[in-house]
Design a protein around this motif. Structure first.
Motif, PDB file in Angstrom:
ATOM      1  N   THR A  19     -19.649 -33.256 -22.926  1.00  9.91           N
ATOM      2  CA  THR A  19     -19.327 -34.659 -22.675  1.00  9.91           C
ATOM      3  C   THR A  19     -18.012 -34.791 -21.925  1.00  9.91           C
ATOM      4  N   LEU A  20     -17.012 -34.053 -22.342  1.00  6.79           N
ATOM      5  CA  LEU A  20     -15.710 -34.116 -21.688  1.00  6.79           C
ATOM      6  C   LEU A  20     -15.793 -33.662 -20.229  1.00  6.79           C
ATOM      7  N   VAL A  21     -16.457 -32.548 -19.982  1.00  9.38           N
ATOM      8  CA  VAL A  21     -16.554 -32.018 -18.617  1.00  9.38           C
ATOM      9  C   VAL A  21     -17.367 -32.966 -17.730  1.00  9.38           C
ATOM     10  N   VAL A  22     -18.471 -33.486 -18.246  1.00 11.59           N
ATOM     11  CA  VAL A  22     -19.299 -34.409 -17.456  1.00 11.59           C
ATOM     12  C   VAL A  22     -18.516 -35.678 -17.146  1.00 11.59           C
ATOM     13  N   PHE A  23     -17.780 -36.195 -18.123  1.00 14.92           N
ATOM     14  CA  PHE A  23     -16.998 -37.405 -17.901  1.00 14.92           C
ATOM     15  C   PHE A  23     -15.935 -37.185 -16.834  1.00 14.92           C
ATOM     16  N   SER A  43     -24.351 -38.462 -12.361  1.00 17.99           N
ATOM     17  CA  SER A  43     -23.854 -38.129 -13.692  1.00 17.99           C
ATOM     18  C   SER A  43     -24.875 -37.289 -14.462  1.00 17.99           C
ATOM     19  N   MET A  44     -26.141 -37.647 -14.340  1.00 17.55           N
ATOM     20  CA  MET A  44     -27.173 -36.870 -15.027  1.00 17.55           C
ATOM     21  C   MET A  44     -27.348 -35.493 -14.393  1.00 17.55           C
ATOM     22  N   ALA A  45     -27.235 -35.407 -13.061  1.00 18.24           N
ATOM     23  CA  ALA A  45     -27.327 -34.102 -12.391  1.00 18.24           C
ATOM     24  C   ALA A  45     -26.150 -33.213 -12.786  1.00 18.24           C
ATOM     25  N   ILE A  46     -24.963 -33.803 -12.842  1.00 19.90           N
ATOM     26  CA  ILE A  46     -23.788 -33.043 -13.296  1.00 19.90           C
ATOM     27  C   ILE A  46     -23.997 -32.599 -14.737  1.00 19.90           C
ATOM     28  N   GLY A  47     -24.569 -33.471 -15.548  1.00 22.07           N
ATOM     29  CA  GLY A  47     -24.839 -33.130 -16.945  1.00 22.07           C
ATOM     30  C   GLY A  47     -25.783 -31.952 -17.084  1.00 22.07           C
ATOM     31  N   VAL A  48     -26.839 -31.935 -16.276  1.00 24.10           N
ATOM     32  CA  VAL A  48     -27.785 -30.815 -16.319  1.00 24.10           C
ATOM     33  C   VAL A  48     -27.085 -29.520 -15.922  1.00 24.10           C
ATOM     34  N   GLY A  74     -25.235 -36.837 -19.574  1.00 25.22           N
ATOM     35  CA  GLY A  74     -24.988 -37.524 -18.312  1.00 25.22           C
ATOM     36  C   GLY A  74     -25.444 -38.966 -18.349  1.00 25.22           C
ATOM     37  N   GLY A  75     -26.580 -39.206 -18.975  1.00 26.77           N
ATOM     38  CA  GLY A  75     -27.059 -40.580 -19.126  1.00 26.77           C
ATOM     39  C   GLY A  75     -26.157 -41.411 -20.011  1.00 26.77           C
ATOM     40  N   PHE A  76     -25.697 -40.817 -21.110  1.00 22.54           N
ATOM     41  CA  PHE A  76     -24.771 -41.533 -21.994  1.00 22.54           C
ATOM     42  C   PHE A  76     -23.446 -41.791 -21.289  1.00 22.54           C
ATOM     43  N   THR A  77     -22.992 -40.837 -20.499  1.00 21.06           N
ATOM     44  CA  THR A  77     -21.729 -40.997 -19.786  1.00 21.06           C
ATOM     45  C   THR A  77     -21.822 -42.109 -18.752  1.00 21.06           C
ATOM     46  N   SER A  78     -22.925 -42.179 -18.022  1.00 21.25           N
ATOM     47  CA  SER A  78     -23.061 -43.256 -17.044  1.00 21.25           C
ATOM     48  C   SER A  78     -23.206 -44.600 -17.745  1.00 21.25           C
ATOM     49  N   GLY A  79     -23.764 -44.605 -18.935  1.00 21.11           N
ATOM     50  CA  GLY A  79     -23.822 -45.841 -19.712  1.00 21.11           C
ATOM     51  C   GLY A  79     -22.452 -46.297 -20.169  1.00 21.11           C
TER      52      GLY A  79
END
Length: 94
Positions: A19-23, A43-48, A74-79
């Motif tokens: 979560t931290l890195v994706v954010f 964000s979701m691509a970065i998350g994957v 990534g989805g939660f982060t974009s939310g």
């Protein structure tokens, strides 16, 4: 984030670090001229990518669960971005 732990996609530490890195990476991409309409997808691509990287770093062999965890993070982060936009004060004070 409890959904990810309930699905047994990763440990709490993996989840927090992902979560931290994706954010942070998503915030860095926001500083570029990428249109905001693409941010949830990026964000979701970065998350994957980060989820797969966490699988490699921990020497795990379940790449699918790492990718799904990253996608969800990534989805939660974009939310989070959309949620914080609602709290921003307009320039005219309304």
């Amino acid at each position: 984030m409890d959904y990810i732990q309930q699905l047994n996609l990763g440990t709490a530490t993996e989840l927090a670090l992902t979560t931290l890195v994706v954010f942070v990476l998503t915030q860095a991409v926001k500083q570029t001229k990428v249109p905001n309409q693409w941010m949830p997808w990026l964000s979701m691509a970065i998350g994957v990518a980060v989820g797969l990287l966490s699988v490699l770093v921990t020497a795990d062999h379940n790449f699918l669960s790492g990718a799904v965890m990253g996608l969800l993070v990534g989805g939660f982060t974009s939310g989070l971005f959309d949620g914080f936009k609602g709290f921003q004060v307009k320039g005219d004070g309304k």
